[in-house]
Design an enzyme around this catalytic site. Sequence first.
Site, short mmCIF file in Angstrom:
data_model
loop_
_atom_site.label_atom_id
_atom_site.label_comp_id
_atom_site.label_asym_id
_atom_site.label_seq_id
_atom_site.Cartn_x
_atom_site.Cartn_y
_atom_site.Cartn_z
N ASP A 138 1.59 -12.59 -2.45
CA ASP A 138 1.65 -11.85 -1.20
C ASP A 138 2.24 -12.13 -0.18
O ASP A 138 3.29 -12.77 -0.12
CB ASP A 138 0.05 -12.03 -0.59
CG ASP A 138 -0.38 -13.15 -0.28
OD1 ASP A 138 0.62 -14.09 0.30
OD2 ASP A 138 -1.53 -13.69 -0.62
N LYS A 140 2.80 -5.78 0.49
CA LYS A 140 3.33 -4.40 1.10
C LYS A 140 3.79 -3.49 0.01
O LYS A 140 4.43 -3.92 -0.81
CB LYS A 140 3.99 -4.68 2.44
CG LYS A 140 5.47 -5.46 2.12
CD LYS A 140 6.20 -5.62 3.53
CE LYS A 140 7.50 -6.49 2.97
NZ LYS A 140 8.07 -6.83 4.30
N MET A 175 -7.27 -15.36 10.88
CA MET A 175 -6.93 -14.00 10.80
C MET A 175 -7.79 -13.44 11.96
O MET A 175 -8.51 -12.47 11.78
CB MET A 175 -7.63 -13.66 9.45
CG MET A 175 -6.92 -13.88 8.38
SD MET A 175 -7.44 -13.38 6.72
CE MET A 175 -8.92 -14.35 6.50
#
Length: 495
Positions: free
Chosen positions: A38, A60, A174
Site C-alpha cells: 500500500d 492507488k 488517520m
Amino acid sequence: MADRKGKVYLVGAGPGDEELLTVKAADVIKSAEVIVYDRLVSDSILSKIPDDIEKINVGKNAGNHPVPQHEINRILLGKASEGKTVVRLKGGDPFVFGRGGEELELLNENGIPFEVVPGITSAIAAAAYAGIPVTHRDFCSSLHIITGHVKDGENLDIDYDSLVKLKGTLIFMMSVASFPKIAEGLIEAGMNPDTDAAVVENGTRPNQRKFVTKLCDISKVIEENQVKSPAIIVVGKVCALSEKLDWFSKLPLYGCNVLATGPKKTSEKLVSKLRRLGAHVLEYPCIYTEPLDFDIDIQNYSWIIFTSSLGVTMFFKKLYESKLDSRHLYNKKIAAVGSQTAEELLKHGIRADFVPSKFDGKHLAKELLRSGKITSKDKVIIFRAKDGTRELIDIFKNNNISCTNVSIYATGYIKNDRIDISNFNYITFTSESCVKGFAYSFDNTVNYSRINAICIGQQTAKAARAYGMNTIVSDTATVSSMVEKIVEVYEGKKR
C-alpha cells in the site's frame, strides 16, 4: 484455480524508516513471489524488493484513489490460489487500524494458509522520533490509540468522556481531516484546552515534520502548515518533553536531500550511512554491470592487480565456478586499488600485499614502481572493468613492465525517468561511469552548474567537472569519506 494453494504473509512494514523493518519481515519479503503493497510503505523499503518479484501497488489506481478493500482481498485470494507465496505488505502494524483482520478472514474462508508478521506501529515510533515518550510515570499511567477514520457516511464514534477521565496519553491515527471535531469533543468533555498536543507528519522518515502546540490550537496548526497523511496526533502532558528529548531533527544530515547514482547493490552502504545520519536519499542508479567471460590462468604472473571491489567479486565467482579456491593464488603478490577493494579480498581470505596511499590507478602504479616492489622482471595481470581508464596500464608499459589487461565485467548506462535536480543538496558519484550514466539520463538538457557533485576521487571529479558540475572530492576514495565530506559541507552551510 490451481490445486496447489499458496500462502499469504500479512507483514507490517513499520512506519517508514527502512531500518525499523523487522528481521523476519525482511526475510519473508525476500522469499516472496508476489508482493501486494500500500501507499504507506516507504520508497526506501520498496527499493529493497528484488526485481524478479511481482509487485502490485494497491495504494492507488489511475484515478489516484485507494483500491477498494474487496478488490485487495480478491487479489490476495487469486494469487495465493495460483500456488504462489504472497506478501501483503502494509505500513505500520497490519492489526493496528490496518484492516489486516478483514483480509485474513477471506483467506480463512477459502482455506488459504497465512502468517502474520507484526510491524512497529507509527503510533509509537513517530512519537519517539519526535522526542515524545508515549508513557512517562511523571505524566501519565496509560496510553490509548484511537482512529479518527470512519466508514463513508458514518459519524465518529469516540467516547470523549471516558478518554478525558483516563488522563492518559491519547494518540489519534488517520485523524488529520477529522481532528477539529475530535478536539471539540475532548474540550466539551472537560479536557483543558491548554493541554499539550503535537502532530507528527511522515514520522521516522527523513521528511518528518512535527508541530507542538496546545489542544485548542492544533487544528489551526494543521491547516496553516498543510499537514497531510500519514500523520499522528498526540494529546497529553508528554508532548512537553518533545524539545528536550528530540534527537531525530538534531542528526547532522537532517533536512539534507541526496541523490545516489551508483548501482543499487554497490550503493547500499553509502545510502544506509546517509540515512542513519538523517539524510533523505533517493536512489537513482545510472549504471549497471554485467559479468564477462574471462580466463583465470594466472600461473605466469607474479603480480595480480584488482582495481575495484566488484572486480574482486567477479574474479572469485569465476574461480569458484571453476572448482578452484584462493589456493589458486599461491605465491602471487596482490595489489588492491583502495581500502574497499582490500576489504573485499579479505572476505575471501586474501590480504592485499599493496594498497596505495591514494586510491586510484595512477598512484597504484607509480607507488609500486617507486617502492621497487615491481620491476621489469615482473609480469603483471590486471582484472578490471572493460573500457576503464588506461592510466594504470600506460604507466606500467612506459616503464617496461609486462602487463596484461583482463576485462571481467562491462558497464552499461540506465535511462532513468527525469527528476528535478533542484530538489537535492548533493548528488553522489562513486565512479566516472556514474557521471556519464547520469548525463546519459538527461541528454545534456540539465543545467549542470546547479549540481553539487560529491565525488569519490579525482578521476570521478574530473568527469563531473567536464559537464560543469561543482565538484567536492572526498578526502579518500571510500564511501565513509564521502559521507564525512557531505556532513562537513552541509554543516558548514547551516552555520
